[in-house]
Design a protein around this motif. Structure first.
Motif, mmCIF file in Angstrom:
data_model
loop_
_atom_site.group_PDB
_atom_site.id
_atom_site.type_symbol
_atom_site.label_atom_id
_atom_site.label_comp_id
_atom_site.label_asym_id
_atom_site.label_seq_id
_atom_site.Cartn_x
_atom_site.Cartn_y
_atom_site.Cartn_z
ATOM 1 N N ALA A 107 0.853 -1.193 0.000
ATOM 2 C CA ALA A 107 0.000 0.000 0.000
ATOM 3 C C ALA A 107 0.880 1.231 0.000
ATOM 4 C CB ALA A 107 -0.905 0.002 1.226
ATOM 5 N N LYS A 108 0.408 2.269 -0.649
ATOM 6 C CA LYS A 108 1.161 3.525 -0.681
ATOM 7 C C LYS A 108 0.179 4.691 -0.682
ATOM 8 C CE LYS A 108 4.693 6.208 -1.040
ATOM 9 N NZ LYS A 108 5.732 6.224 -0.002
ATOM 10 N N THR A 109 0.461 5.665 0.156
ATOM 11 C CA THR A 109 -0.401 6.841 0.248
ATOM 12 C C THR A 109 0.458 8.078 0.128
ATOM 13 O OG1 THR A 109 -1.873 5.649 1.716
ATOM 14 C CG2 THR A 109 -2.070 8.035 1.715
ATOM 15 N N TYR A 110 0.046 9.013 -0.735
ATOM 16 C CA TYR A 110 0.731 10.304 -0.810
ATOM 17 C C TYR A 110 -0.135 11.331 -0.109
ATOM 18 C CZ TYR A 110 4.129 8.542 -4.160
ATOM 19 O OH TYR A 110 5.145 7.853 -4.757
ATOM 20 N N VAL A 165 -2.685 5.831 -3.137
ATOM 21 C CA VAL A 165 -2.350 5.574 -4.543
ATOM 22 C C VAL A 165 -2.445 4.077 -4.815
ATOM 23 C CG1 VAL A 165 -0.626 5.923 -6.330
ATOM 24 C CG2 VAL A 165 -0.799 7.536 -4.452
ATOM 25 N N LEU A 166 -2.007 3.286 -3.858
ATOM 26 C CA LEU A 166 -2.141 1.839 -3.969
ATOM 27 C C LEU A 166 -2.761 1.330 -2.677
ATOM 28 C CD1 LEU A 166 1.224 0.605 -5.505
ATOM 29 C CD2 LEU A 166 -0.978 0.824 -6.648
ATOM 30 N N SER A 191 -4.257 5.361 -11.887
ATOM 31 C CA SER A 191 -4.744 4.089 -11.338
ATOM 32 C C SER A 191 -3.707 3.443 -10.426
ATOM 33 C CB SER A 191 -5.095 3.134 -12.477
ATOM 34 O OG SER A 191 -3.952 2.876 -13.264
ATOM 35 N N GLY A 192 -2.479 3.956 -10.461
ATOM 36 C CA GLY A 192 -1.435 3.428 -9.583
ATOM 37 C C GLY A 192 -0.499 2.450 -10.257
ATOM 38 N N GLY A 237 -5.983 2.350 -7.585
ATOM 39 C CA GLY A 237 -5.078 1.749 -6.616
ATOM 40 C C GLY A 237 -5.318 0.294 -6.297
ATOM 41 N N ARG A 238 -6.225 -0.344 -7.020
ATOM 42 C CA ARG A 238 -6.462 -1.766 -6.786
ATOM 43 C C ARG A 238 -6.355 -2.529 -8.090
ATOM 44 N NH1 ARG A 238 -8.876 -2.664 -1.861
ATOM 45 N NH2 ARG A 238 -9.545 -0.748 -0.849
ATOM 46 N N ILE A 239 -5.918 -3.793 -7.984
ATOM 47 C CA ILE A 239 -5.979 -4.672 -9.151
ATOM 48 C C ILE A 239 -7.398 -5.223 -9.179
ATOM 49 C CG2 ILE A 239 -5.158 -6.816 -10.172
ATOM 50 C CD1 ILE A 239 -2.430 -6.244 -9.104
ATOM 51 N N VAL A 240 -8.194 -4.811 -10.154
ATOM 52 C CA VAL A 240 -9.578 -5.280 -10.170
ATOM 53 C C VAL A 240 -9.677 -6.659 -10.817
ATOM 54 C CG1 VAL A 240 -10.652 -3.012 -10.056
ATOM 55 C CG2 VAL A 240 -10.081 -3.969 -12.274
#
Lengths: 353, 259
Positions: free
Chosen positions: A10-13, A18-19, A40-41, A210-213
């Protein structure tokens, strides 16, 4: 040759995630495309795998070894950038030899490997030129040779073909696929071009916010999209909304549409996706072969493109549909014509919104 | 139209260079009162060789300009690197504070420095001149090197790192060579700013340690002699040579490379 495993990354700015909790395994020797709109990340995920960005949480493992805390320069990755990122003050040969020198390979041994790499990308004898003397496609080949010559564990491609024109891009796609097959390198490819993702990869991962759908083989993702977004982003899709009844979905006009796979409980609303090329046009009022879905519609617009026709249709309840037809017998139906659409329940996929 | 444009261009060049040519020529004229006809003579150069005050001031100027160029280029380049490639607290503030000194009149900066140096006990003299000149030149260096940075893509360093370079190796093997023309230009700029500097030098010089512009100014007050033309000519030729060197070095692999 090694696999890449991403677990709960996970990553947040600032406050923007973002992820969000990405977990996936890029198997050894596979060619995976990360496909998604900008934002989309997908690039962030690639840069986390490369080591340019440290994830807030989660782990990245290359070849079974946890590299989350390993900096880029110690990860042994091969990376190709959108802008090629060739060093302008060095010759082509010096560019390709850069990574070798960092690994202590110099002199005759390095020269030999550089020559072999340039041969692989079909640029033998270009070693003495400066990058700016080469065309865009040639520069990208050099960038590829530079990334491959160090025998990386994984090849990361950040939209490497998007700066090239259409013809060159197709040429490079073939080349890229050949080189990837020859070397058997685990490859992760970021793109926003869906056609490119379908033709090149063994696996396509569709990212949204931010997600793999969805991740799977190109045909699987295309034929069996899981979400409305996946269906829409990869190819064109028609959507029919209704409520679940009698093992199918009842549309607003009362038509019962059957679909592939199980549905949730009766009474719930559902969205069905149908690819425009899967539908066929019958004269109005005809009942199609047994087992096919049928729906009344009126042709709104016809787009004539020679070998292929696109019909834009509207159903009695106002849903707009698209239909791709091959121009097989030269007859083009006029707009305003009432028709019946028929298609197989097997091509009717219930998708999540 | 083209004829008119050419006339303008010629006029501009004449006004720029004719006074300098006249100044240089008069250094070789025998008359001390700049009288014509022209009689070639090197007597003012001979006289200059005996003028210890002018010569030592000239040497002081060059020494200070060289040290200023070296120190301010190193410090200014470091600041540019930080501003272009790093994120840190107060970055925007630093960016905003580095450029206005260029626009502040030197008279004000000079007065402020004199008061401040007096108050802190730094005083006047060579060390004060050096501090003043370096402080004055850094914003120019940041401006020139910072502009150079904009032509170098950040992903070049990333590419180097992906190939196994540490950030420091990536900087020295990729960014620095590409930045070299800008750094050289900045050093030249700093050198010129220091060599040209009169106002601040006037405030910070002592009777025992002075720079050429200050010395020329006090010499003119006593009476103008062609020795000044002579030393100006020598200085001018030195500056021209420096610019020529820059032009030669800046070309290969130079600023025009954007990729």
């Amino acid at each position: 040759m090694t696999n890449v495993e991403v677990s709960s990354v996970a990553k947040t700015y600032g406050r923007t995630p973002v992820l969000a909790d990405i977990s996936t395994d890029f198997t050894e020797g596979s060619f995976t495309s990360l496909l998604g709109p900008s934002g989309s990340g997908k690039t962030t995920l690639l840069r986390i795998i490369a080591g340019f960005i440290t994830p807030d949480s989660g782990k990245v493992a290359i070849g079974g070894q946890d590299v989350t805390e390993t900096p880029v320069w110690a990860r042994n990755i091969g990376m190709v950038f959108q802008s090629y990122a060739l060093f302008p003050h060095m010759t082509v040969a010096e560019n390709v030899a850069f990574g070798l020198a960092r690994r202590g390979i110099r002199g005759a041994e390095a020269r030999q490997q550089v020559d072999r790499a340039l041969e692989m990308v079909r640029l033998p004898g270009f070693g003495d030129r400066k990058p700016k003397q080469l065309s865009g496609g040639q520069q990208q080949r050099v960038a590829l040779a530079r990334a491959m010559v160090i025998k990386p564990s994984v090849l990361l491609l950040d939209e490497p073909l998007s700066a090239l024109d259409r013809r060159l891009r197709q040429e490079m796609q073939v080349e890229l696929l050949r080189i990837q097959r020859e070397t058997g390198l685990t490859t992760i490819f970021v793109t926003h071009d869906q056609e490119e993702a379908l033709t090149l990869s063994d696996k396509v991962a569709i990212l949204d916010r931010g997600r793999i759908v969805q991740i799977g083989a190109p045909a699987e993702v295309y034929e069996r999209p899981k979400t409305r977004f996946a269906a829409q982003f990869l190819g064109d899709s028609n959507f029919l909304n209704g409520t679940i009844a009698n093992g199918g979905v009842r549309l607003a006009d009362g038509t019962l549409v059957r679909c592939h796979g199980p549905l949730s409980s009766t009474g719930n609303s559902a969205t069905l996706a149908v690819r425009p090329e899967k539908m066929s046009i019958l004269p109005a009022g005809t009942s199609p072969e047994a087992g096919l879905n049928a729906l009344a519609a009126r042709i709104e617009t016809v787009i004539y493109a020679g070998p292929a026709l696109t019909y834009v249709l509207v159903t009695p309840d106002g849903t707009s549909l698209k239909l791709f037809a091959q121009n097989r017998d030269g007859t083009v139906l006029a707009s305003g014509t009432d028709v019946t659409l028929a298609w197989s329940p097997d091509h009717t996929i219930a998708v999540e919104d | 139209m083209i004829g008119l444009a050419r006339f303008y261009l010629a006029a501009i060049l004449v006004f720029l260079y004719l006074p300098i040519v006249v100044m240089m020529a008069m250094g070789f004229n025998e008359s001390s009162l700049y009288e014509l006809p022209f009689h070639f003579s090197t007597k003012w150069y001979v006289a200059l060789a005996g003028n210890d005050q002018l010569i030592s001031a000239g040497i002081n100027s060059i020494v200070i300009a060289v040290i200023t160029a070296v120190v301010s280029t190193i410090l200014g380049t470091m600041a540019s690197v930080a501003l272009a490639r790093r994120t840190f607290k107060g970055k925007t503030l630093l960016q905003l504070m580095l450029l206005p000194p260029i626009a502040i009149p030197w008279l004000i900066t000079g007065t402020a420095m004199l008061v401040f140096f007096f108050w802190t006990g730094i005083g006047r003299g060579m060390h004060a001149l050096l501090i003043g000149h370096v402080a004055l030149a850094i914003p120019y260096v940041v401006l020139v090197v910072g502009t150079g940075f904009q032509t170098i893509r950040a992903d070049l360093e990333e590419a180097a790192m992906s190939l196994g370079s540490t950030p420091i190796h990536a900087f020295f093997s990729v960014t620095l060579p590409l930045l070299a023309p800008s750094i050289l230009g900045a050093a030249l700029f700093a050198f010129a700013v220091s060599l040209d500097q009169f106002v601040i030098s006037y405030f910070l010089a002592t009777p025992g340690f002075t720079t050429l512009p200050v010395q020329i100014y006090s010499a003119i007050r006593k009476g103008f002699t062609p020795e000044i033309n002579a030393i100006s000519t020598i200085l001018l030729i030195g500056s021209m040579a420096a610019i020529l060197v820059f032009a030669i070095f800046a070309r290969p692999g130079g600023v025009s490379d954007k990729r």
